[in-house]
Design a protein around this motif. Sequence first.
Motif, PDB file in Angstrom:
ATOM      1  N   PRO A  82      -4.163  93.473  67.186  1.00 20.36           N
ATOM      2  CA  PRO A  82      -5.605  93.389  67.438  1.00 20.36           C
ATOM      3  C   PRO A  82      -5.989  92.026  68.003  1.00 20.36           C
ATOM      4  O   PRO A  82      -5.307  91.030  67.737  1.00 20.36           O
ATOM      5  CB  PRO A  82      -6.222  93.593  66.046  1.00 20.36           C
ATOM      6  N   PRO A  83      -7.068  91.961  68.778  1.00 16.03           N
ATOM      7  CA  PRO A  83      -7.533  90.674  69.290  1.00 16.03           C
ATOM      8  C   PRO A  83      -7.871  89.734  68.131  1.00 16.03           C
ATOM      9  O   PRO A  83      -8.337  90.168  67.081  1.00 16.03           O
ATOM     10  CB  PRO A  83      -8.800  91.023  70.071  1.00 16.03           C
ATOM     11  N   LEU A  84      -7.646  88.452  68.335  1.00 15.37           N
ATOM     12  CA  LEU A  84      -7.967  87.474  67.303  1.00 15.37           C
ATOM     13  C   LEU A  84      -9.413  86.994  67.392  1.00 15.37           C
ATOM     14  O   LEU A  84      -9.907  86.348  66.471  1.00 15.37           O
ATOM     15  CB  LEU A  84      -6.995  86.289  67.381  1.00 15.37           C
ATOM     16  N   ASP A  85     -10.088  87.335  68.466  1.00 10.63           N
ATOM     17  CA  ASP A  85     -11.506  86.992  68.586  1.00 10.63           C
ATOM     18  C   ASP A  85     -12.260  87.600  67.403  1.00 10.63           C
ATOM     19  O   ASP A  85     -12.153  88.795  67.138  1.00 10.63           O
ATOM     20  CB  ASP A  85     -12.093  87.533  69.889  1.00 10.63           C
ATOM     21  N   GLY A  86     -12.993  86.795  66.674  1.00 11.00           N
ATOM     22  CA  GLY A  86     -13.787  87.280  65.549  1.00 11.00           C
ATOM     23  C   GLY A  86     -12.988  87.657  64.314  1.00 11.00           C
ATOM     24  O   GLY A  86     -13.511  88.293  63.406  1.00 11.00           O
ATOM     25  N   VAL A  87     -11.724  87.262  64.249  1.00 11.12           N
ATOM     26  CA  VAL A  87     -10.862  87.651  63.134  1.00 11.12           C
ATOM     27  C   VAL A  87     -11.415  87.170  61.791  1.00 11.12           C
ATOM     28  O   VAL A  87     -11.271  87.851  60.773  1.00 11.12           O
ATOM     29  CB  VAL A  87      -9.404  87.180  63.366  1.00 11.12           C
ATOM     30  N   ALA A  88     -12.091  86.032  61.761  1.00 16.15           N
ATOM     31  CA  ALA A  88     -12.639  85.498  60.507  1.00 16.15           C
ATOM     32  C   ALA A  88     -13.838  86.299  60.020  1.00 16.15           C
ATOM     33  O   ALA A  88     -14.227  86.173  58.858  1.00 16.15           O
ATOM     34  CB  ALA A  88     -13.017  84.028  60.672  1.00 16.15           C
ATOM     35  N   ASP A  89     -14.405  87.125  60.884  1.00 19.22           N
ATOM     36  CA  ASP A  89     -15.502  88.007  60.475  1.00 19.22           C
ATOM     37  C   ASP A  89     -14.981  89.353  59.978  1.00 19.22           C
ATOM     38  O   ASP A  89     -15.700  90.074  59.295  1.00 19.22           O
ATOM     39  CB  ASP A  89     -16.472  88.245  61.640  1.00 19.22           C
ATOM     40  N   LEU A 147      -7.544  80.214  62.211  1.00 21.45           N
ATOM     41  CA  LEU A 147      -8.055  81.590  62.288  1.00 21.45           C
ATOM     42  C   LEU A 147      -9.468  81.682  61.701  1.00 21.45           C
ATOM     43  O   LEU A 147     -10.298  82.446  62.199  1.00 21.45           O
ATOM     44  CB  LEU A 147      -7.130  82.560  61.578  1.00 21.45           C
ATOM     45  N   MET A 148      -9.741  80.905  60.665  1.00 25.86           N
ATOM     46  CA  MET A 148     -11.066  80.935  60.042  1.00 25.86           C
ATOM     47  C   MET A 148     -12.151  80.372  60.953  1.00 25.86           C
ATOM     48  O   MET A 148     -13.338  80.563  60.688  1.00 25.86           O
ATOM     49  CB  MET A 148     -11.038  80.207  58.694  1.00 25.86           C
ATOM     50  N   THR A 149     -11.772  79.702  62.035  1.00 22.48           N
ATOM     51  CA  THR A 149     -12.766  79.215  63.008  1.00 22.48           C
ATOM     52  C   THR A 149     -13.120  80.291  64.028  1.00 22.48           C
ATOM     53  O   THR A 149     -14.080  80.129  64.777  1.00 22.48           O
ATOM     54  CB  THR A 149     -12.256  77.972  63.774  1.00 22.48           C
TER      55      THR A 149
END
Length: 153
Positions: A82-89, A147-149
Motif C-alpha cells: 500500500p502507498p505510504l502516503d497518510g500511513v500515520a492516519d 512513518l508517523m510524520t
Amino acid sequence: MKKLVVAASAVLMLTVGVALADAVGPNDVAMADAVVAESLTGVAGDPAAGRDIMINRKLGNCLACHVNSEIPEQPFHGEVGPPLDGVADRWTEGELRAILVDVKQAMNPESIMPSFYSLKLGARVAEKFEGKTILGAQQVEDVLAYLMTLKEE
C-alpha cells in the motif's frame, strides 16, 4: 574546552550505549492484538534517520514495494504494498511498530514484506540475514518516527 568536549562525548556514548543495551531483543518483543505498544529501545526515534533507512536500497528498501510521494527525488517506487502516503492516519504507532517488527504475525503470514526485527524472516530474504534481524531496534524506532510524520494533508 577540549576536555569538556571529550567528557561530554563520553557521557553521550555511555548514555546511548546503556539505552541500546536495554533494547528489547527480537525474541522478547511483546505483541498483542497486532500491536507493539512499547518502544523497542526507550529512545525516541529520529524521523530523518528513519527516512534515510527507508530509502536505503540495501537496508530498509521500503520504496521497492511502496509509493511515497514525500520522497519524489527517489526513482522507482513500487506498487506491491500500500502507498505510504497518510500511513500515520491509517494505523496507530503501535500497529505500525508491529508491522515493522513482524508483519507476518501482525498482518499476514503470507506477506512478501520482510519482518524487519524478527529472526523469522520468511521467504525471499537474503542468506546474510539468516539468524539476524534486518534492522536494529533503534532503526525500527527511527523508521517508525518517520512513518508517523506521513499524514494526509
